[in-house]
Design a protein around this motif. Structure first.
Motif, PDB file in Angstrom:
ATOM      1  N   ARG A   3      13.149  10.001   1.941  1.00  0.00           N
ATOM      2  CA  ARG A   3      13.464  10.344   0.548  1.00  0.00           C
ATOM      3  C   ARG A   3      14.614  11.342   0.451  1.00  0.00           C
ATOM      4  O   ARG A   3      14.682  12.144  -0.477  1.00  0.00           O
ATOM      5  CB  ARG A   3      12.250  10.924  -0.164  1.00  0.00           C
ATOM      6  N   TYR A  45       0.737  13.606  -2.077  1.00  0.00           N
ATOM      7  CA  TYR A  45       2.093  13.188  -1.719  1.00  0.00           C
ATOM      8  C   TYR A  45       2.758  14.367  -1.043  1.00  0.00           C
ATOM      9  O   TYR A  45       2.930  15.415  -1.672  1.00  0.00           O
ATOM     10  CB  TYR A  45       2.907  12.820  -2.960  1.00  0.00           C
ATOM     11  N   ARG A  46       3.098  14.228   0.212  1.00  0.00           N
ATOM     12  CA  ARG A  46       3.731  15.310   0.963  1.00  0.00           C
ATOM     13  C   ARG A  46       3.000  16.634   0.749  1.00  0.00           C
ATOM     14  O   ARG A  46       3.562  17.617   0.287  1.00  0.00           O
ATOM     15  CB  ARG A  46       5.203  15.444   0.579  1.00  0.00           C
ATOM     16  N   PRO A  91      -1.228  -4.378 -13.466  1.00  0.00           N
ATOM     17  CA  PRO A  91      -0.306  -3.262 -13.230  1.00  0.00           C
ATOM     18  C   PRO A  91       0.420  -2.886 -14.525  1.00  0.00           C
ATOM     19  O   PRO A  91       0.331  -3.602 -15.523  1.00  0.00           O
ATOM     20  CB  PRO A  91       0.692  -3.805 -12.212  1.00  0.00           C
ATOM     21  N   ALA A 140      -0.031  -6.834  -2.585  1.00  0.00           N
ATOM     22  CA  ALA A 140      -0.762  -5.942  -1.687  1.00  0.00           C
ATOM     23  C   ALA A 140      -2.239  -5.908  -2.059  1.00  0.00           C
ATOM     24  O   ALA A 140      -3.112  -5.984  -1.195  1.00  0.00           O
ATOM     25  CB  ALA A 140      -0.164  -4.541  -1.740  1.00  0.00           C
ATOM     26  N   ALA A 141      -2.523  -5.826  -3.375  1.00  0.00           N
ATOM     27  CA  ALA A 141      -3.914  -5.738  -3.813  1.00  0.00           C
ATOM     28  C   ALA A 141      -4.690  -7.000  -3.419  1.00  0.00           C
ATOM     29  O   ALA A 141      -5.865  -6.935  -3.104  1.00  0.00           O
ATOM     30  CB  ALA A 141      -3.982  -5.519  -5.321  1.00  0.00           C
ATOM     31  N   VAL A 156       7.294  -4.602 -12.792  1.00  0.00           N
ATOM     32  CA  VAL A 156       7.911  -5.807 -12.226  1.00  0.00           C
ATOM     33  C   VAL A 156       9.203  -6.139 -12.973  1.00  0.00           C
ATOM     34  O   VAL A 156       9.481  -5.616 -14.047  1.00  0.00           O
ATOM     35  CB  VAL A 156       6.976  -7.041 -12.299  1.00  0.00           C
ATOM     36  N   TYR A 194      -6.493  -6.886 -11.208  1.00  0.00           N
ATOM     37  CA  TYR A 194      -5.605  -5.745 -11.411  1.00  0.00           C
ATOM     38  C   TYR A 194      -4.541  -6.100 -12.440  1.00  0.00           C
ATOM     39  O   TYR A 194      -3.880  -7.129 -12.336  1.00  0.00           O
ATOM     40  CB  TYR A 194      -4.974  -5.394 -10.064  1.00  0.00           C
ATOM     41  N   TYR A 198     -12.723  -1.725   0.011  1.00  0.00           N
ATOM     42  CA  TYR A 198     -11.994  -2.651  -0.850  1.00  0.00           C
ATOM     43  C   TYR A 198     -11.526  -3.905  -0.101  1.00  0.00           C
ATOM     44  O   TYR A 198     -11.590  -5.016  -0.632  1.00  0.00           O
ATOM     45  CB  TYR A 198     -10.789  -1.940  -1.482  1.00  0.00           C
ATOM     46  N   LEU A 243      -3.731   0.488  -2.517  1.00  0.00           N
ATOM     47  CA  LEU A 243      -2.263   0.528  -2.523  1.00  0.00           C
ATOM     48  C   LEU A 243      -1.761   1.895  -2.068  1.00  0.00           C
ATOM     49  O   LEU A 243      -0.618   2.033  -1.656  1.00  0.00           O
ATOM     50  CB  LEU A 243      -1.718   0.227  -3.924  1.00  0.00           C
ATOM     51  N   THR A 296       7.758 -11.035  -4.036  1.00  0.00           N
ATOM     52  CA  THR A 296       9.042 -10.696  -4.633  1.00  0.00           C
ATOM     53  C   THR A 296       8.866 -10.265  -6.081  1.00  0.00           C
ATOM     54  O   THR A 296       9.435  -9.270  -6.512  1.00  0.00           O
ATOM     55  CB  THR A 296       9.999 -11.912  -4.566  1.00  0.00           C
ATOM     56  N   PHE A 297       8.024 -10.979  -6.812  1.00  0.00           N
ATOM     57  CA  PHE A 297       7.849 -10.672  -8.233  1.00  0.00           C
ATOM     58  C   PHE A 297       6.988  -9.428  -8.433  1.00  0.00           C
ATOM     59  O   PHE A 297       7.325  -8.554  -9.235  1.00  0.00           O
ATOM     60  CB  PHE A 297       7.207 -11.869  -8.950  1.00  0.00           C
ATOM     61  N   ASP A 298       5.878  -9.335  -7.717  1.00  0.00           N
ATOM     62  CA  ASP A 298       4.938  -8.241  -7.962  1.00  0.00           C
ATOM     63  C   ASP A 298       4.310  -7.766  -6.648  1.00  0.00           C
ATOM     64  O   ASP A 298       3.182  -8.128  -6.324  1.00  0.00           O
ATOM     65  CB  ASP A 298       3.844  -8.730  -8.927  1.00  0.00           C
ATOM     66  N   PRO A 299       5.058  -6.953  -5.880  1.00  0.00           N
ATOM     67  CA  PRO A 299       4.553  -6.507  -4.586  1.00  0.00           C
ATOM     68  C   PRO A 299       3.218  -5.770  -4.702  1.00  0.00           C
ATOM     69  O   PRO A 299       2.387  -5.854  -3.788  1.00  0.00           O
ATOM     70  CB  PRO A 299       5.639  -5.565  -4.051  1.00  0.00           C
ATOM     71  N   GLY A 300       3.008  -5.096  -5.834  1.00  0.00           N
ATOM     72  CA  GLY A 300       1.751  -4.364  -6.025  1.00  0.00           C
ATOM     73  C   GLY A 300       0.568  -5.313  -6.007  1.00  0.00           C
ATOM     74  O   GLY A 300      -0.402  -5.104  -5.275  1.00  0.00           O
ATOM     75  N   LEU A 301       0.643  -6.383  -6.796  1.00  0.00           N
ATOM     76  CA  LEU A 301      -0.460  -7.348  -6.823  1.00  0.00           C
ATOM     77  C   LEU A 301      -0.584  -8.044  -5.468  1.00  0.00           C
ATOM     78  O   LEU A 301      -1.686  -8.296  -4.986  1.00  0.00           O
ATOM     79  CB  LEU A 301      -0.264  -8.386  -7.931  1.00  0.00           C
ATOM     80  N   LEU A 360      -7.450   0.296  -5.283  1.00  0.00           N
ATOM     81  CA  LEU A 360      -6.937  -1.006  -4.868  1.00  0.00           C
ATOM     82  C   LEU A 360      -6.345  -0.989  -3.459  1.00  0.00           C
ATOM     83  O   LEU A 360      -5.772  -1.979  -3.016  1.00  0.00           O
ATOM     84  CB  LEU A 360      -5.844  -1.463  -5.839  1.00  0.00           C
TER      85      LEU A 360
END
Lengths: 367, 279
Positions: A82, B22-23, B87, A175-176, B92, B85, B76, B61, A168-173, B59
């Protein structure tokens, strides 16, 4: 096959193989990753060449692809700190790897089958001289290699179409649901690396980028469906290959250079003329909207002053230019359009709403 | 937690001693909370309270620094199919080349597993889910051409297509039109009537008592949690929104929370206003 046909075939295979993973790079907004990878494979190619002595050997391709993936890993590692942005991280990593490759070539491999010109531009014209026979077919090595890579890309994308699309569209979903978007990311980057290694021999490390990005970027403007975008990307890439070859033989220049130029030309043409997303279509659409809005403004203006004491003055042609801030030409054209649509009637200088015009004005005000 | 020899069914979501950082900066601190079958729970708290982080940690994540989350008594990873879920809409890229129906079908991917493609049954389920949110007419519409509220309803339909026991939603009411708000509320009610467990990150304090039966007041720690009529009190809200020391946004949120409570007590339902009425 005659040598010309062989060259065109290799060019078409390269273009198609590049367009497939390139589509996902464009959609993931990581187009520059292709630049990073296509440069970072160089040290892998050089070291592999030292060890095996043959650039097209599968081990060399695998090793070089590995150094492409290494570039991705290093970039992601820098990002995780970061302390640098994505573009800076990419820009920091690949020149280092590329320059290691350049140093290795100039120090140890000059005069052998590797030189800096070939690295930058490839040597498509000489491809028919390097041949190999498999399944009783005597074909240039380039056809075998690029054919295999194209097949690999087609199979991988067909098998994992759903996973690539979701990640590609929704990496969050993704992963879930347990579809391991990081794994998919590296899988895609491996495809890009392998493709870049194969294409490298023929079009060089810079022009690979053009073939990975321009056809998908153009296809993106032509369709709203991912599967069609993949097909259109391949078609446009192959068109660029054919066009490039024709131009190159016509003005006697680098085939790879002409191919990359053609892919740029195809993108420019698409950007201008695409039926919905193109600049011209957009311009036409916004002009239409402006015209429709002007008619609506006119109707509302007329309806508000209808049956009032000032109607005669307000709802007259000359007044429009003052009140609505229109030029006389624009006012005339708008009145003309409204008349043609049966929304108003002209009585000399006076403008009157038709019943249809009155209804439209009411609807506009309700909005 | 169970006492005696009475066997107790595992809870839909049980969060124990959860800390997320976070950190080395704690975002969630020692969270102990559980969600019961068939409840509609709102998670509320000021910006930066860790509401989305809590959902994302459930979830899998986000990796917690300490503690654990159990879904029906198990991690999970073994219960993915039971959890749907929604989001945040902004997470997106809506310019992605696909249509509404296709996005809803993504809700079926978890049931399909790797490589297998959605079939006729998934197609039907996706259409059915779109119908439930009043979006069946937009099935073939390119997603970038949908309004924000319509996009939110597509996301909701996708979660319905997941056909889960637990629904986790990250600010579904954020910036939506009245039609969409009503569609979401209807879906919440239907999910509750079907005995599903729903957890919603929510911003609008005013609608909490109307839409939800349980509430979790969160500000890095759990301030209070339980049935709305017991826990959603002025005192608890003040503690949730006042315990933070950063400036204007918090003051504003506190003000709006205060007004909500006032109007609740008055029962006059007037439009919330950050300024008290002087006349």
């Amino acid at each position: 096959m005659n040598p010309r046909l062989e060259i065109v075939t290799i060019a078409a295979f390269v273009a198609a193989a590049c367009a497939l993973p390139g589509t996902f790079l464009v959609l993931r907004r990581v187009a520059l990753m292709s630049d990073a990878i296509s440069h970072s494979i160089l040290p892998g190619i050089v070291i592999g060449f030292f060890l095996v002595g043959d650039r097209s050997h599968p081990l060399v391709i695998a090793g070089a692809a590995l150094s492409g993936v290494l570039a991705v890993t290093l970039t992601e590692g820098l990002l995780k700190t970061r302390r640098v942005d994505k573009d800076a991280a990419i820009g920091l990593v690949f020149p280092v790897l590329f320059s290691i490759g350049v140093i290795l070539i100039t120090r140890y491999a000059s005069g052998v089958h590797l030189d800096v010109d070939a690295v930058l531009l490839g040597e498509l014209a000489f491809a028919p001289f390097n041949r190999a026979t498999y399944f009783g077919l005597d074909l240039p090595v380039g056809i075998w290699v690029m054919g295999a890579i194209l097949l690999l890309n087609v199979i991988a994308i067909l098998l994992f179409y759903k996973e690539l699309k979701l990640a590609t569209f929704d990496p969050g979903l993704a992963a879930a649901l347990g579809f391991a978007p990081t794994l998919i990311h590296y899988g895609l980057m491996t495809l890009v690396s392998v493709t870049a290694v194969g294409a490298f021999d023929h079009v060089g490390s810079i022009l690979v980028v053009a073939l990975m990005i321009a056809p998908p970027a153009a296809a993106y403007l032509l369709t709203n469906s991912l599967s069609r975008m993949l097909v259109i990307s391949v078609v446009l890439g192959v068109l660029a290959a054919f066009g490039g070859y024709l131009v190159a033989s016509w003005i006697d220049t680098s085939i790879a250079g002409a191919m990359a130029t053609m892919s740029g030309v195809i993108f420019m043409i698409t950007l201008l003329f695409a039926p919905e997303q193109g600049l011209i279509a957009r311009k036409r659409l916004s002009r239409k909207r402006r015209e429709r809005f002007a008619v609506e403004m006119l109707l509302v203006h007329l309806s508000r002053h209808e049956n009032t004491a000032t109607e005669a003055a307000e709802n007259a042609m000359p007044h429009l230019t003052g009140e609505l801030n229109w030029s006389p030409e624009f006012a005339g054209a708008t009145v003309e359009r409204a008349g043609q649509q049966g929304l108003i009637e002209k009585h000399g200088d006076q403008l009157r709403l038709t019943p249809k015009g009155r209804a439209t004005a009411e609807r506009v005000l309700m909005r | 937690m169970s006492s005696g020899n009475q066997r107790q069914a595992p809870l839909p979501i049980q969060i124990e001693d959860l800390t997320v950082a976070y950190r080395a900066e704690p975002v969630l601190w020692d969270i102990d909370v559980s969600f019961h079958e068939g409840t509609l729970t709102a998670i509320v708290g000021p910006n930066g309270a860790g509401k989305s982080t809590l959902i994302k940690t459930v979830l899998g994540l986000i990796e917690p620094s300490a503690g654990q989350v159990l879904i029906y008594g198990q991690p999970y990873e073994q219960q993915r199919r039971h959890v749907a879920y929604v989001p945040q809409r902004g997470s997106v890229d809506w310019d992605f080349p696909t249509n509404a129906l296709d996005v809803v079908k993504m809700g079926r991917y978890g049931h399909l597993g790797w490589i297998r493609r959605p079939g006729v049954k998934d197609h039907q389920l996706a259409l059915e889910a779109l119908r439930k949110v009043g979006m069946e007419a937009f099935a073939r519409r390119q997603i970038s051409q949908l309004s924000g509220g319509q996009q939110q309803r597509v996301f909701l339909a996708r979660a319905l297509a997941q056909d889960a026991k637990i629904y986790l939603m990250d600010e579904p009411f954020q910036g939506v039109d009245a039609t969409t708000e009503k569609a979401i509320v209807d879906v919440l009610k239907e999910l509750k009537s079907m005995g599903r467990t729903v957890v919603v990150v929510h911003h609008d304090l005013e609608t909490v008592p109307e839409y939800f039966d349980h509430v979790v007041l969160l500000n890095v720690r759990i301030i209070a949690s339980g049935p709305v009529d017991e826990v959603f009190t002025p005192e608890n809200l003040r503690r949730t929104y006042a315990s933070r020391l950063d400036g204007a946004a918090t003051d504003l949120e506190l003000a709006s929370a205060g007004v909500v409570l006032q109007s609740q007590e008055d029962g006059d339902g007037r439009v919330p206003n950050a300024q008290p009425d002087r006349y």
